[in-house]
Every structure is written in C-alpha cells, then in structure tokens.
Design a protein around this motif. Structure first.
Motif, PDB file in Angstrom:
ATOM      1  N   HIS A  94       1.006   5.526   0.065  1.00 51.90           N
ATOM      2  CA  HIS A  94       0.296   6.770   0.339  1.00 51.90           C
ATOM      3  C   HIS A  94       1.303   7.919   0.269  1.00 51.90           C
ATOM      4  O   HIS A  94       2.338   7.897   0.934  1.00 51.90           O
ATOM      5  N   TYR A 115       0.849  -1.186   0.000  1.00 53.37           N
ATOM      6  CA  TYR A 115       0.000   0.000   0.000  1.00 53.37           C
ATOM      7  C   TYR A 115       0.885   1.236   0.000  1.00 53.37           C
ATOM      8  O   TYR A 115       1.825   1.324   0.796  1.00 53.37           O
ATOM      9  N   SER A 124      -4.047   7.368  -2.898  1.00 57.50           N
ATOM     10  CA  SER A 124      -3.308   6.170  -2.490  1.00 57.50           C
ATOM     11  C   SER A 124      -3.519   5.088  -3.540  1.00 57.50           C
ATOM     12  O   SER A 124      -4.480   5.123  -4.306  1.00 57.50           O
ATOM     13  N   THR A 158      -2.626   0.621  -4.396  1.00 60.99           N
ATOM     14  CA  THR A 158      -2.234  -0.680  -3.863  1.00 60.99           C
ATOM     15  C   THR A 158      -1.635  -1.531  -4.971  1.00 60.99           C
ATOM     16  O   THR A 158      -2.177  -1.586  -6.077  1.00 60.99           O
TER      17      THR A 158
END
Length: 108
Positions: A14, A12, A20, A22
C-alpha cells in the motif's frame, strides 16, 4: 512511504494515493523470505533454499530464483513501483531495500 505486509504466500503493498496491490506465490515468497530475515542481506542461494527446500540441485534452484525475480520485477513495472525493493547488495548478497518511512509487517 510504502507499507508492506508479508505472509507465507502473499505480500500486500500500500502506497498512499495509489491503488494497493498483492503479490502471490513465488514473487511473494521472495519478499516474505527477505522480510523474515529482518531485512538483513543474505546470499541468494541461502534465501532460495529457505523458500524451496525441496529443490536440491543448485542449477534448478537458480532457475527458480531467477524466474521468481523476473516475475517480481515485471509485476512491479506493471504497477509502477520501484524495482529495487529486492536487490543485490554488491557483495554477492540479496537484500530487501526499504526507504525511510517504509513500514514492513511480517506476519509469517
């Protein structure tokens, strides 16, 4: 600065002020394997063998490794992320390249 959280089959990302995203499957496993090594450089085949221990043939392992890195870089390009997070170190190794302020949480 970027925050990365890795698990076995997911990673993940950010970055403040940006959406964000994944990673899953093989690209995430590459990032996760490098995170598990505490960012220490290692030969590509050592890392690849940790990710895919069932592949014994070196040419097949290299094919899988190269395909996963291409996928990883394509995803990074698509989301506008720098493409040097996983990079060669110039000495025959691969490394996880974090910049000052980047945070890495390895939850594997």
């Amino acid at each position: 600065p970027m925050q990365i959280t890795t698990r076995y089959n997911t990673a993940y990302f950010h970055v403040p002020g940006r959406p964000s995203f994944t990673l899953v499957d093989d690209p995430a496993r590459v990032v996760g394997a490098m995170a598990a090594r505490s960012e220490r450089p290692a030969p590509w085949d050592v890392v690849a063998q940790e990710i895919w221990p069932e592949i014994r043939d070196l040419s097949q392992l290299r094919e899988r490794w190269d395909r996963s890195l291409r996928q990883l870089r394509a995803i990074f390009a698509e989301v506008g992320m720098r493409d040097d997070l996983v990079r060669p170190d110039g000495a025959g190794n691969i490394e996880l390249h974090l910049l000052e302020g980047d945070l890495l949480f390895n939850e594997q």
